[in-house]
Every structure is written in structure tokens, then in C-alpha cells.
Design a protein around this motif. Structure first.
Motif, PDB file in Angstrom:
ATOM      1  N   GLY A 139      18.769  -9.610  -4.301  1.00 54.98           N
ATOM      2  CA  GLY A 139      18.047 -10.237  -5.406  1.00 54.98           C
ATOM      3  C   GLY A 139      18.273  -9.596  -6.752  1.00 54.98           C
ATOM      4  N   GLN A 140      18.952  -8.459  -6.773  1.00 54.45           N
ATOM      5  CA  GLN A 140      19.201  -7.687  -7.984  1.00 54.45           C
ATOM      6  C   GLN A 140      17.877  -7.244  -8.608  1.00 54.45           C
ATOM      7  OE1 GLN A 140      22.720  -7.987  -9.939  1.00 54.45           O
ATOM      8  NE2 GLN A 140      23.516  -7.877  -7.883  1.00 54.45           N
ATOM      9  N   HIS A 141      17.770  -7.214  -9.931  1.00 53.48           N
ATOM     10  CA  HIS A 141      16.542  -6.732 -10.574  1.00 53.48           C
ATOM     11  C   HIS A 141      15.426  -7.763 -10.487  1.00 53.48           C
ATOM     12  CE1 HIS A 141      19.351  -3.898 -12.562  1.00 53.48           C
ATOM     13  NE2 HIS A 141      18.330  -3.097 -12.463  1.00 53.48           N
ATOM     14  N   SER A 142      14.240  -7.266 -10.201  1.00 55.93           N
ATOM     15  CA  SER A 142      13.053  -8.117 -10.190  1.00 55.93           C
ATOM     16  C   SER A 142      11.837  -7.221 -10.361  1.00 55.93           C
ATOM     17  CB  SER A 142      12.966  -8.932  -8.890  1.00 55.93           C
ATOM     18  OG  SER A 142      12.870  -8.085  -7.775  1.00 55.93           O
ATOM     19  N   GLY A 143      10.668  -7.805 -10.211  1.00 59.50           N
ATOM     20  CA  GLY A 143       9.427  -7.052 -10.339  1.00 59.50           C
ATOM     21  C   GLY A 143       8.644  -7.074  -9.046  1.00 59.50           C
ATOM     22  N   CYS A 144       7.847  -6.037  -8.847  1.00 59.98           N
ATOM     23  CA  CYS A 144       6.949  -6.015  -7.697  1.00 59.98           C
ATOM     24  C   CYS A 144       5.619  -5.406  -8.131  1.00 59.98           C
ATOM     25  CB  CYS A 144       7.546  -5.261  -6.512  1.00 59.98           C
ATOM     26  SG  CYS A 144       7.732  -3.484  -6.709  1.00 59.98           S
ATOM     27  N   SER A 145       4.560  -5.846  -7.509  1.00 58.20           N
ATOM     28  CA  SER A 145       3.230  -5.346  -7.851  1.00 58.20           C
ATOM     29  C   SER A 145       3.044  -3.936  -7.292  1.00 58.20           C
ATOM     30  CB  SER A 145       2.152  -6.268  -7.281  1.00 58.20           C
ATOM     31  OG  SER A 145       2.145  -6.181  -5.864  1.00 58.20           O
ATOM     32  N   HIS A 146       2.082  -3.228  -7.839  1.00 59.46           N
ATOM     33  CA  HIS A 146       1.743  -1.894  -7.337  1.00 59.46           C
ATOM     34  C   HIS A 146       1.307  -1.983  -5.874  1.00 59.46           C
ATOM     35  CE1 HIS A 146       1.853   0.503 -11.095  1.00 59.46           C
ATOM     36  NE2 HIS A 146       1.651  -0.673 -11.636  1.00 59.46           N
ATOM     37  N   SER A 147       0.536  -3.017  -5.544  1.00 59.78           N
ATOM     38  CA  SER A 147       0.056  -3.134  -4.162  1.00 59.78           C
ATOM     39  C   SER A 147       1.203  -3.414  -3.191  1.00 59.78           C
ATOM     40  CB  SER A 147      -1.032  -4.200  -4.045  1.00 59.78           C
ATOM     41  OG  SER A 147      -0.537  -5.458  -4.425  1.00 59.78           O
ATOM     42  N   TYR A 148       2.179  -4.213  -3.616  1.00 60.65           N
ATOM     43  CA  TYR A 148       3.344  -4.449  -2.747  1.00 60.65           C
ATOM     44  C   TYR A 148       4.118  -3.151  -2.555  1.00 60.65           C
ATOM     45  CZ  TYR A 148       7.553  -6.352  -0.707  1.00 60.65           C
ATOM     46  OH  TYR A 148       8.595  -6.602   0.145  1.00 60.65           O
ATOM     47  N   PHE A 149       4.335  -2.426  -3.633  1.00 61.55           N
ATOM     48  CA  PHE A 149       5.027  -1.139  -3.567  1.00 61.55           C
ATOM     49  C   PHE A 149       4.329  -0.199  -2.589  1.00 61.55           C
ATOM     50  CE2 PHE A 149       5.392   3.147  -5.813  1.00 61.55           C
ATOM     51  CZ  PHE A 149       6.587   3.490  -5.212  1.00 61.55           C
ATOM     52  N   GLN A 150       3.024  -0.149  -2.670  1.00 58.30           N
ATOM     53  CA  GLN A 150       2.277   0.766  -1.806  1.00 58.30           C
ATOM     54  C   GLN A 150       2.250   0.302  -0.353  1.00 58.30           C
ATOM     55  OE1 GLN A 150      -1.020   2.788  -3.350  1.00 58.30           O
ATOM     56  NE2 GLN A 150       0.312   3.457  -4.984  1.00 58.30           N
ATOM     57  N   SER A 151       2.554  -0.964  -0.108  1.00 56.79           N
ATOM     58  CA  SER A 151       2.572  -1.459   1.271  1.00 56.79           C
ATOM     59  C   SER A 151       3.901  -1.169   1.979  1.00 56.79           C
ATOM     60  CB  SER A 151       2.314  -2.973   1.299  1.00 56.79           C
ATOM     61  OG  SER A 151       3.459  -3.688   0.854  1.00 56.79           O
ATOM     62  N   LEU A 152       4.910  -0.761   1.220  1.00 54.90           N
ATOM     63  CA  LEU A 152       6.238  -0.526   1.786  1.00 54.90           C
ATOM     64  C   LEU A 152       6.339   0.832   2.457  1.00 54.90           C
ATOM     65  CD1 LEU A 152       8.381  -1.837  -1.196  1.00 54.90           C
ATOM     66  CD2 LEU A 152       7.910  -3.025   0.948  1.00 54.90           C
ATOM     67  N   LYS A 153       7.270   0.935   3.381  1.00 55.84           N
ATOM     68  CA  LYS A 153       7.562   2.203   4.058  1.00 55.84           C
ATOM     69  C   LYS A 153       8.646   2.931   3.262  1.00 55.84           C
ATOM     70  CE  LYS A 153       9.250   3.986   8.475  1.00 55.84           C
ATOM     71  NZ  LYS A 153      10.378   4.751   7.991  1.00 55.84           N
ATOM     72  N   VAL A 154       8.455   4.213   3.039  1.00 51.14           N
ATOM     73  CA  VAL A 154       9.470   5.019   2.362  1.00 51.14           C
ATOM     74  C   VAL A 154      10.673   5.152   3.289  1.00 51.14           C
ATOM     75  CG1 VAL A 154      10.010   7.303   1.420  1.00 51.14           C
ATOM     76  CG2 VAL A 154       7.756   6.308   1.049  1.00 51.14           C
TER      77      VAL A 154
END
Length: 99
Positions: free
Chosen positions: A46-61
């Protein structure tokens, strides 16, 4: 280009065969994407895009540097100078990152 902090994460996406697969996503926790406050992220698809803080925090490192090596090299090729937070945080998890 200035140095930017990046966290490589694993996100589950649905491919064209309607299968759920893991994909690496680079999130730039200090780079605002839009006026709403979403974070800038990057993936090969998808190249560059935006994500919410909550989505970021839901991801696995992404714990294994081999898993994000290809995406890291792609970003460096584009001129990014990266400070990789994964290597500094280990398995502490995204919630501990200072955003």
C-alpha cells in the motif's frame, strides 16, 4: 533526510485468495500523517498511508530482524535514515513506545 523512528509490526491482511496472511508494516510513531493525528505508516503493497494510534497499539511488534529486512532495505533505498525502535524495545510491546 532526517533520522526517523520506525517500528516494524506484523499485521494480518486478507490476500486475493481471501486468506489471512501476515504482512510487515513500518509505523513511524513520531510522524503525523494527517490533521486528525493519524501516524504515518508504510507497506510494500500500500506504500505510504495513515493509521490510528489504536490500530498501531493493536499490532504485534516484529521481533525478528530477518522478517522486516526487506521492508527496511526498501525504506533505506528511498532515502530514509532509520532509528529502529524494535531493536531498542525488544519484546516489551508497542504500548511502551513513546508516541
Amino acid at each position: 533526510m532526517k533520522k526517523v523512528r520506525v517500528v516494524f509490526c506484523i499485521e494480518e491482511i486478507t490476500n486475493s485468495n481471501n486468506e489471512t496472511v501476515n504482512s510487515v508494516l513500518a509505523v513511524f510513531p513520531n510522524e503525523q500523517f494527517d490533521k486528525v493525528g493519524n501516524l504515518t505508516c508504510y507497506s510494500t503493497v500500500g506504500q505510504h498511508s495513515g493509521c490510528s494510534h489504536s490500530y498501531f497499539q493493536s499490532l504485534k511488534v516484529c521481533d525478528n530482524p530477518k522478517d522486516y529486512l526487506e521492508l527496511k532495505q526498501e525504506l533505506i533505498k528511498f532515502g530514509y535514515k532509520l532509528t529502529i525502535i524494535n531493536e531498542q524495545q525488544g519484546s516489551k510491546g508497542i504500548k511502551r513506545f513513546r508516541i
